[in-house]
Design an enzyme around this catalytic site. Structure first.
Site, mmCIF file in Angstrom:
data_model
loop_
_atom_site.group_PDB
_atom_site.id
_atom_site.type_symbol
_atom_site.label_atom_id
_atom_site.label_comp_id
_atom_site.label_asym_id
_atom_site.label_seq_id
_atom_site.Cartn_x
_atom_site.Cartn_y
_atom_site.Cartn_z
ATOM 1 N N SER A 186 0.591 -1.010 -0.139
ATOM 2 C CA SER A 186 0.051 0.238 -0.033
ATOM 3 C C SER A 186 1.069 1.169 -0.055
ATOM 4 O O SER A 186 2.102 1.133 0.623
ATOM 5 C CB SER A 186 -1.007 -0.132 1.296
ATOM 6 O OG SER A 186 -1.378 1.209 1.396
ATOM 7 N N TYR A 216 -2.086 -0.789 10.265
ATOM 8 C CA TYR A 216 -2.271 -1.214 9.063
ATOM 9 C C TYR A 216 -1.037 -0.889 8.201
ATOM 10 O O TYR A 216 -0.457 -1.757 7.387
ATOM 11 C CB TYR A 216 -3.616 -0.603 8.300
ATOM 12 C CG TYR A 216 -3.678 -0.754 6.620
ATOM 13 C CD1 TYR A 216 -4.130 -2.117 6.265
ATOM 14 C CD2 TYR A 216 -3.344 0.208 5.705
ATOM 15 C CE1 TYR A 216 -3.976 -2.152 4.910
ATOM 16 C CE2 TYR A 216 -3.473 0.060 4.561
ATOM 17 C CZ TYR A 216 -4.005 -1.141 4.066
ATOM 18 O OH TYR A 216 -3.912 -1.319 2.640
#
Length: 248
Positions: free
Chosen positions: A139, A153
């Protein structure tokens, strides 16, 4: 036909990758926890492309023994696995120290330990075949430590990127390649809460198209979509802390 295994394929980026790669002639091995959605996706793809082979299996990537079992089963069914996309992930979490440890733990177990199991299972098969491509879906959040609900995350996505990059160094000079994808804001179930807050959100189709292009080109790494994330990713990574906090 090349074959690709995609985890977390029941919705979002995984499902769209399956659609786009099937249209390009790839045979598919699809796994996720929600098997009814996998069956619907298989029916959709086979209706559009009757010559595609589409194998499906139930998989929770935190069941590590099951990861190895499913990957080997797909290899046996399809004859080979040319590419494995480590895509399954969670976006749960909260600020550290605010009583949300269980949500943060679940994200860490799924996104990092689950990815480790998938990587081990995939690369065992690739070493036996002496060929293969591992694709790690990280990401843009991996570029920098993130605040609030994104802290865990982002840390997991940085972790899997480093895992893949270390593997690439280990496999240098072999027929096994490693691609790390760093998606920015792309419409999906996971990004639903962000969609109304940013004008930078790409459609699922457009965002995944850039991911598929990077996979097919066997790029070492790619911020996707290239615009604006190649520029914004560099800014996020190198900006002074006060500016980075505002961006995240």
């Amino acid at each position: 036909m090349p074959t690709v295994l995609i985890t977390g394929a029941s919705a979002g980026l995984g499902a769209e990758m399956a659609r786009q790669l099937a249209a390009k002639g790839w045979d598919l091995a699809l796994c996720a926890r929600r098997t009814e959605r996998l069956e619907e996706l298989r029916a959709e793809i086979v209706a559009a492309h009757p010559d595609r082979r589409v194998a499906v299996a139930a998989l929770d990537v935190t069941d590590h023994d099951r990861v190895f079992e499913v990957f080997r089963g797909f290899r046996d069914e399809l004859g080979t696995l040319d590419t494995v996309v480590v895509n399954a992930g969670l976006g749960k979490g909260g600020p550290l120290g605010t009583g949300q440890f269980r949500a943060n733990l679940e994200t860490a177990q799924t996104n990092f330990l689950g990815a480790l199991a998938q990587t081990e299972a995939a690369v065992e098969i690739f070493r036996e075949q002496d060929a293969g491509q591992l694709v790690m879906v990280s990401s843009v959040a991996a570029m920098r430590g993130m605040k609030g609900a994104m802290t865990t995350y982002a840390a997991t996505k940085a972790g899997v990127a480093h895992l893949a990059e270390g593997l690439r160094a280990d496999l240098h000079g072999t027929p096994i390649t490693v691609t790390v994808l760093y998606p920015g804001f792309i419409e999906s179930e996971m990004s639903a809460r962000t969609a109304s807050k940013t004008p930078l959100m790409a459609t699922t189709e457009a965002g995944v198209r850039s991911m598929v292009s990077a996979i097919e080109a066997k790029r070492d790494s790619a911020l996707v979509p290239g615009w604006p994330w190649e520029a914004l990713g560099r800014v996020l990574k190198h900006a002074p802390a006060p500016i980075a906090r505002r961006l995240t």
